[in-house]
Enzyme design. Structure first.
Site, PDB file in Angstrom:
ATOM      1  N   GLU B  93       0.822  -1.218   0.000  1.00  8.73           N
ATOM      2  CA  GLU B  93       0.000   0.000   0.000  1.00  8.73           C
ATOM      3  C   GLU B  93       0.846   1.253   0.000  1.00  8.73           C
ATOM      4  O   GLU B  93       0.584   2.185  -0.750  1.00  8.73           O
ATOM      5  CB  GLU B  93      -0.919   0.045   1.230  1.00  8.73           C
ATOM      6  CG  GLU B  93      -2.265  -0.603   1.031  1.00  8.73           C
ATOM      7  CD  GLU B  93      -2.166  -2.091   1.150  1.00  8.73           C
ATOM      8  OE1 GLU B  93      -1.119  -2.550   1.603  1.00  8.73           O
ATOM      9  OE2 GLU B  93      -3.119  -2.773   0.795  1.00  8.73           O
ATOM     10  N   HIS B 162     -11.118  -4.698  10.319  1.00 10.24           N
ATOM     11  CA  HIS B 162     -11.657  -4.502   8.976  1.00 10.24           C
ATOM     12  C   HIS B 162     -12.924  -3.673   8.992  1.00 10.24           C
ATOM     13  O   HIS B 162     -13.655  -3.660   8.022  1.00 10.24           O
ATOM     14  CB  HIS B 162     -11.979  -5.855   8.327  1.00 10.24           C
ATOM     15  CG  HIS B 162     -10.775  -6.574   7.818  1.00 10.24           C
ATOM     16  ND1 HIS B 162      -9.890  -7.191   8.635  1.00 10.24           N
ATOM     17  CD2 HIS B 162     -10.319  -6.754   6.559  1.00 10.24           C
ATOM     18  CE1 HIS B 162      -8.926  -7.728   7.915  1.00 10.24           C
ATOM     19  NE2 HIS B 162      -9.162  -7.480   6.655  1.00 10.24           N
TER      20      HIS B 162
END
Lengths: 556, 370
Positions: B93, B162
């Site tokens: 990322e 998440h």
């Protein structure tokens, strides 16, 4: 650490780096630690074998592109090239020294990181680039900016925080940006510039392959400069991987000055030979003596040539040293003075000067003239910066967005909110005039249509009623009146079609007798609770209708 | 007239049904819509159209290419545009976000997909320090026309790491624009606006909304359809209380408004659409009309979007408030896994109804329904 043995250090001239071929690699590193003894280390001894500058198979069999190097000498440079290199390195050095002076006089503030001693790397690489190529740096970016062509005046003014700086005083020492010179910063976080540089290289390749823009001289090259400490950061490895994966036109230049503030490279890195990390990702890794501008330049020619022709990235580790501390706030106590002396003797400017004079490329007077010119240039830059105005207060809120209106730019390139067919969504409350502004400006109170005061006719009626009530109070008029007046005033959203709202804009007066039950309730709502008399009970807004309730009672 | 007097004075003595202005209950735009599309299709079509209109737009992220998108948002794009423009990245990322930013410095228009915005925390340095601040630091020389998009907020049963909502985090930063669509129309219009925008945009979608269908008009399906950034939408008009929400909570708020209307409370539901810049004008105008406010969000309560809205209303429209602002947010805990606990940790329709009633000074049951 205890496995290191003392080794004699070879003389500096032999410690040159070559893009191919063997050579001993011996940084002078003293162990800052335990025993207080000065030890010298040869890293290769620790590894048990002499170091190869390049071990990647990728480069070993290759012809060098555009390099005119010969196996045992420095690259031969012409007189003009040599003078350009000399002038550029001198500019960097004098500028940084002036920065130190200005900082201690209070003209510069914050974090200032100086580049003294590392000029060979900046000059060696950047002077080979074209304007279309880009440079990405770290916080130690003044000299990268100067080499890339940003005027000394602009850099100095930026450091002073003036409006004439290259970023109008908004960036500062660590954030030098210049779009015309393709200098992409200036990043304070180490490792932050590496992915950005990789992205710039990506855009170069993308424009060539997808947008089909091509230049006869090859792709635009990006050169990313960063330090030894960065090479332990995850982003560095992520970008080595992706740059090689997608064969991006980038050169990763490690300015290994052996120290990350006070952390010695050896204490921080499991395998201190950074150039080896290139072949691990499939790209060539090169080690070069960063104190010698001609050697750096030679390697640079090859690495930039590879990138430009589309062969992909190269990792170049330049062994160098910073003569000053990490920043002007760093007392620089951890570094060994012998180490500093060793590298001071290898000062790149002095080395190049010696080379020029030995090879009769220029005379002493010419070099002196260059020095004088640079001194005057820097003096002028300081004067310019000093006399420049600070940024105006209105500049504080500027440039947060490229599109300040916040609604974006439409397909025709103009601000979307200026398009007559602009959809405003359904946020229509009140009249649309109040919403003509964008949401980013300070919110003005929403303008309502309704008049806050009743129209004159109504005022007259009110007055009349008040008189009547006073007369009642005074007992002059004996009216069995409990009057409840409700004055309905128009609400802001007349258009809603509520039958209770007045459409005409005038008030509606209701007067009738109050029943006892209501009297109770009305009484309860008054602050003083006293019945009788004329009083204003209350007003307010309910469902968008404003009302005032007056009561008067002489209920008998 | 007496009834009017009673009601106007707010005593609540009568509860006569009011004459409703025509059309106030139904959302205005959906009058003659024939077509329904899912949010997924809306996003896919928006990406497709923007990529075909401008060759500088490219998409990169994990699994966007051959896998057709982790949530199938980028389905079919690899076949259509090729691997040069739809890039499958390694799991890096920080690296690929930085690459996107660097490419944007040069005028390309990357769309960076995060598989969920939780993963954007690995890249947040680039989103904020390289992208958001660059135009300011370079005094306007370098603008960053990049879009960071992906699902945000809680999905179902995915656990604490998440499920976080990042609206408040990104909306805190000057230099970023933060959008959060609800319906298909929002998704299409806002994504197209975001891609065309010259500034960094954080586009917060919601995984549970991807499969939901919404009716769209022909105007929405036109390829030049765009919604303005920074404007909210009144999903449902009302008179008694304003409910602000974004993303999935808009659906909950609309359901709550239905329930409330049966009890005589007419709620105005505002779909924020744009968290930064926040459409303070619309919110304040609505509160000045209804005098009561309930803010709804899915994220953690402290320093959240509702806190900012409350402050904005207090600054601009304090004297118009008839009741304290009610704030509905997710529970102040990392998201639990167990289904019943998760239901309690995320706002439900009942919570919104109760808050609206509290704002209207109706009595409400004390305990939350389990």
């Amino acid at each position: 650490m205890s496995a290191f043995a003392a080794v004699r250090i070879p003389s500096p001239t032999l410690v040159g780096a070559r893009s191919a071929g063997e050579k001993p690699y011996a940084p002078f590193v003293s162990c800052p630690a335990a025993h207080g003894l000065h030890r010298t280390h040869l890293r290769s001894t620790r590894l048990g074998r002499p170091l190869l500058a390049v071990s990647s198979d990728v480069l070993s069999g290759q012809k060098s592109l555009g390099s005119n190097s010969s196996p045992s000498h420095h690259a031969v440079v012409s007189r003009e090239e040599a003078l350009v290199l000399y002038e550029d390195m001198l500019l960097g050095r004098v500028f940084e020294d002036m920065c130190a002076q200005m900082y201690y006089r209070g003209k510069m503030f914050g974090f200032v990181h100086l580049y003294n001693g590392q000029e060979a790397i900046s000059t060696g690489f950047i002077k080979l680039l074209e304007t279309r190529d880009s440079v990405v740096s770290t916080y130690r970016d003044h000299v990268h900016a100067l080499s890339k062509g940003v005027p000394a005046r602009a850099v100095m003014a930026e450091l002073f925080g003036k409006a004439t700086g290259c970023c109008r005083g908004q960036g500062g020492s660590m954030h030098m940006f210049s779009a015309p010179h393709n200098l992409l910063g200036g990043f304070a976080f180490i490792g932050e510039g590496i992915p950005v540089a990789t992205g710039a290289a990506f855009s170069s390749k993308y424009r060539h392959e997808v947008l089909k823009e091509s230049n006869p001289n090859g792709l635009d090259v990006t050169v990313a400069f960063f330090g030894d400490g960065t090479c332990n950061n995850g982003q560095f490895f992520e970008c080595l991987n992706m740059a090689q994966l997608w064969k991006l036109p980038i050169v990763f230049v490690v300015e290994n000055n052996l120290w990350a503030i006070g952390m010695s490279h050896l204490r921080a890195t499991s395998d201190p030979e950074i150039w080896k990390k290139g072949p691990a990702f499939g790209m060539p890794g090169v080690h070069v003596d960063g104190m010698d501008v001609l050697k750096v330049r030679e390697v640079a020619v090859e690495a930039i040539g590879r990138a430009r022709s589309g062969e992909g990235p190269t990792l170049v580790e330049c062994e160098t040293y910073r003569f000053r501390g990490h920043s002007l706030a760093d007392p620089d106590e951890l570094r060994n003075p012998d180490e500093k002396a060793h590298y001071a003797a290898r000062d790149p400017i002095i080395t190049l000067k010696k080379y020029i004079l030995e090879n009769s490329l220029a005379s002493e007077t010419e070099l002196k003239a260059i020095e004088k010119k640079i001194d005057e240039l820097i003096e002028d830059a300081v004067e310019f910066a000093d006399s420049s105005p600070p940024p105006p207060r209105s500049q504080l809120l500027e440039n947060v967005f490229a599109d300040p209106k916040g609604f974006g730019i439409g397909p025709d390139g103009k601000y979307r909110c200026e398009d007559p067919k602009f959809t405003e969504g359904t946020a229509q409350i009140g009249n649309s005039d109040s919403l003509e502004n964008d949401g980013l400006e300070a919110v003005k109170p929403v303008q309502f249509h309704s008049k806050p005061w009743p129209p004159p006719l109504l005022l007259l009626l009110l007055l009349l009623l008040q008189v009547v009530c006073l007369l009642c109070e005074a007992g002059l008029v004996d009216l069995d009146l409990g009057l409840l007046f409700l004055i309905l005033l128009p609400s802001p959203d007349e258009e809603r079609g509520d039958p209770l709202r007045s459409r005409s804009g005038h008030g509606v007066l209701v007067a009738r007798k109050v029943t006892e039950g209501e009297e109770e309730v009305l009484r309860a709502s008054r602050a003083d609770g006293e019945p009788g008399g004329f009083g204003f009970i209350g007003g307010g807004r309910s469902e968008g209708v404003r009302f005032c309730a007056f009561s008067s009672s002489r209920i008998r | 007239m007496l009834g009017v007097a009673r009601r106007k004075l707010g005593f609540g003595l009568l509860s006569t049904t009011r004459v409703l202005p025509a059309g106030s209950v139904l959302p205005k735009k959906y009058s003659t819509a024939a077509k329904e599309i899912t949010v997924r299709e809306a996003l896919n079509s928006a990406l497709d159209e923007e990529m075909s209109a401008d060759p500088k737009v490219f998409l990169m992220g994990e699994e966007v290419g051959e896998y057709q998108g982790a949530y199938k948002i980028s389905k079919g794009l690899l076949e259509k545009y090729g691997p040069d423009r739809v890039l499958d990245t390694p799991i890096t990322e920080a690296g690929f976000t930085g690459i996107g930013v660097g490419a944007a410095y040069y005028g390309l228009r990357p769309v960076v997909e995060f598989m969920t915005f939780n993963f954007s925390m690995q890249a947040i340095d680039h989103i904020i320090n390289s992208a958001a601040k660059s135009n300011y630091m370079s005094a306007g020389q370098i603008s960053v026309p990049i879009v960071f998009r992906g699902p945000n907020g809680a999905a179902a049963g995915v656990g604490a790491q998440h499920s976080q909502c990042y609206a408040a985090w990104y909306a805190h930063v000057p230099g970023l624009k933060v959008l959060s669509p609800y319906s298909s129309e929002d998704a299409r219009g806002l994504l197209k606006a975001a891609i065309r925008d010259p500034d960094p945009v954080v586009f917060l979608e919601n995984e549970l909304l991807y499969g939901e269908s919404f009716p769209v008009s022909a105007e929405v399906l036109d390829s030049s359809f765009c919604l303005p950034i920074g404007k909210a939408k009144i999903e449902r008009e009302g008179k008694h209380v304003t409910i602000t929400a974004f993303s999935k909570m808009v659906g909950y708020a609309l359901q709550a408004a239905e329930i409330l209307s049966k009890e005589g409370i007419s709620a105005e539901v505002i779909n924020l659409r744009s968290i930064r810049p926040l459409d303070r004008a619309t919110i304040n105008a609505s509160v000045r009309k209804t005098n009561r406010l309930v803010t709804v969000e899915e994220g953690f309560p402290q320093h959240g979007v509702g806190a900012e809205i409350c402050m904005s209303v207090m600054e601009e429209s304090f004297e118009y408030l008839d009741a304290p602002v009610e704030r509905i947010a997710g529970a102040d805990v990392p998201m639990p896994y167990a289904a019943n606990l998760e239901r309690m940790a995320v706002p439900q329709v009942d919570d919104i109804v109760r808050a609206a009633k509290r704002a209207c000074y109706r009595s409400v049951p004390m305990a939350a329904a389990a």
